[in-house]
Design an enzyme around this catalytic site. Structure first.
Site, short mmCIF file in Angstrom:
data_model
loop_
_atom_site.label_atom_id
_atom_site.label_comp_id
_atom_site.label_asym_id
_atom_site.label_seq_id
_atom_site.Cartn_x
_atom_site.Cartn_y
_atom_site.Cartn_z
CE1 TYR A 155 -4.22 1.82 0.87
CE2 TYR A 155 -2.77 3.06 2.35
CZ TYR A 155 -3.80 3.10 1.55
OH TYR A 155 -4.92 3.97 1.84
CE LYS A 159 -3.94 4.50 -1.65
NZ LYS A 159 -4.68 4.95 -2.35
P1 NAP Z 1 -13.23 1.90 1.02
O1 NAP Z 1 -14.43 2.44 1.94
O2 NAP Z 1 -12.88 0.46 1.13
O3 NAP Z 1 -14.03 2.29 -0.40
C1 NAP Z 1 -13.03 1.91 -1.71
C2 NAP Z 1 -13.91 1.95 -2.96
O4 NAP Z 1 -13.06 1.49 -4.04
C3 NAP Z 1 -15.28 1.13 -3.02
O5 NAP Z 1 -16.07 1.80 -3.34
C4 NAP Z 1 -14.67 -0.11 -3.77
O6 NAP Z 1 -15.63 -0.90 -4.41
C5 NAP Z 1 -13.96 0.42 -4.90
N1 NAP Z 1 -12.94 -0.38 -5.56
C6 NAP Z 1 -12.21 -1.13 -5.00
N2 NAP Z 1 -11.53 -1.80 -5.92
C7 NAP Z 1 -11.98 -1.31 -7.43
C8 NAP Z 1 -11.82 -1.43 -8.57
N3 NAP Z 1 -10.75 -2.45 -9.13
N4 NAP Z 1 -12.36 -0.74 -9.50
C9 NAP Z 1 -13.40 0.24 -9.14
N5 NAP Z 1 -13.68 0.31 -7.75
C10 NAP Z 1 -12.99 -0.33 -6.87
O7 NAP Z 1 -11.98 3.18 0.99
P2 NAP Z 1 -11.90 4.65 1.44
O8 NAP Z 1 -11.59 4.45 2.79
O9 NAP Z 1 -13.26 5.16 1.18
O10 NAP Z 1 -10.67 4.93 0.54
C11 NAP Z 1 -10.74 5.81 -0.60
C12 NAP Z 1 -9.45 6.07 -0.96
O11 NAP Z 1 -8.84 6.80 -0.07
C13 NAP Z 1 -8.63 4.79 -1.41
O12 NAP Z 1 -7.55 5.12 -2.32
C14 NAP Z 1 -7.58 4.64 -0.23
O13 NAP Z 1 -6.53 4.10 -0.39
C15 NAP Z 1 -7.33 6.10 0.30
N6 NAP Z 1 -7.16 6.60 1.53
C16 NAP Z 1 -7.75 6.02 2.62
C17 NAP Z 1 -7.61 6.37 3.98
C18 NAP Z 1 -8.69 5.99 4.95
O14 NAP Z 1 -8.19 6.28 6.35
N7 NAP Z 1 -9.97 5.55 4.78
C19 NAP Z 1 -6.46 6.99 4.35
C20 NAP Z 1 -5.73 7.38 3.12
C21 NAP Z 1 -6.01 7.22 1.98
P3 NAP Z 1 -16.73 -1.96 -3.72
O15 NAP Z 1 -17.75 -1.21 -2.63
O16 NAP Z 1 -17.55 -2.38 -4.81
O17 NAP Z 1 -15.72 -2.91 -3.23
#
Ligand code: NAP
Length: 250
Positions: A155, A159
């Site tokens: 990851y 990133k």
């Molecule tokens: P999340 O709740 O796990 O949601 C991820 C989304 O991406 C889901 O809608 C998922 O679809 C979709 N997805 C996964 N694989 C995919 C693919 N191959 N093609 C299209 N869509 C896909 O994640 P989040 O926490 O909202 O994070 C969103 C972004 O922010 C990510 O890039 C994550 O790395 C980044 N981020 C998050 C955090 C945090 O603390 N949450 C911190 C830093 C960065 P499904 O629902 O169908 O699985």
């Protein structure tokens, strides 16, 4: 902030941060293409929410780590709205494991969904943006891509890769009216972080200067600003939305 007449693709926007970004861009007036892979929640639910606000959206189910799916995503966007102005590379997964236990499959999966997708989606839209001399590309990196984290080598590499990609492409397309930036969230309250044990959450809060996890809305506000007209002179930047986390380490 007025995004009326703008068309935005938000990858992985069926839930979590992506959903909040899709809602925020729609509220600001953009027509939104809600993309998701459909594993957990179908993107149609977010389209319904946007339509209930009296705004415009369509759902396109696609795997953003697949070149043919990405081509279809952009084709459907152009068929629906004739243009694409804003791309938010938000889709992401994690497969956490210490290096010695990390499988090649988990490495490849995270690099494909979190980094290769950014290359595929950006490449697929950038020509259209350059032609219209206006575009905004915003990718979701992470504080982990800046400072690293044990158990997250795949990851963190993906990133960190987004950061290098963002700075390189910002330089390639700056003269075409297209800005390219990344957001580096800290710990945000979504399903991705909800799996963390309560004890670990308490420990994490101690190293976040503001003392709390962020909300998807906090990230969405920053994305909407970078997507706006007002941010036209900001490119090649990595904006932390992390409650001061990176600042306390670097
Ligand atoms: P999340 O709740 O796990 O949601 C991820 C989304 O991406 C889901 O809608 C998922 O679809 C979709 N997805 C996964 N694989 C995919 C693919 N191959 N093609 C299209 N869509 C896909 O994640 P989040 O926490 O909202 O994070 C969103 C972004 O922010 C990510 O890039 C994550 O790395 C980044 N981020 C998050 C955090 C945090 O603390 N949450 C911190 C830093 C960065 P499904 O629902 O169908 O699985």
């Amino acid at each position: 902030m007025d995004l009326a007449t703008r068309v935005a693709i938000v990858t992985g926007s069926g839930r979590g941060i992506g959903r909040a970004i899709a809602l925020k861009l729609a509220q600001a007036g953009a027509a939104v293409v809600v993309n998701d892979i459909g594993d957990a929640k179908p993107p149609e639910a977010v389209v319904k929410e946007i339509k209930a606000m009296g705004k415009e959206a369509v759902a396109v189910m696609a795997d953003v780590s697949s070149a043919s799916d990405v081509a279809r995503l952009v084709e459907k966007t152009l068929a629906a709205y004739k243009r694409v102005d804003i791309l938010v590379n938000n889709a992401g997964v994690n497969r956490d494991q210490l290096l010695l236990r990390m499988s090649e499959e988990d490495w490849d999966k995270v690099l494909a969904v979190d980094l290769k997708s950014v290359f595929l989606c950006t490449k697929a839209v950038v020509r259209h943006m350059a032609k219209q001399h206006w575009g905004r590309i915003i990718s979701l990196s992470s504080v982990v891509g800046i400072v690293g984290n044990k158990g997250q080598a795949n990851y963190a590499a993906a990133k960190a890769g987004i950061i290098g990609f963002t700075r390189a492409i910002a330089k390639e397309v700056a003269s075409h009216g297209v800005t390219v930036n990344a957001i580096a969230p800290g710990f945000i309250d979504t399903e991705m972080t909800r799996g963390l044990k309560e004890e670990w959450r308490r420990e994490l809060k101690k190293i976040i200067p503001v003392g709390e996890f962020g909300s998807p809305r906090d990230v969405a506000e920053a994305v909407a600003f970078l997507a706006s007209e007002e941010a036209q002179y900001i490119t090649g930047q990595i904006l932390g939305v992390d409650g001061g986390m990176a600042a306390s380490w670097l």
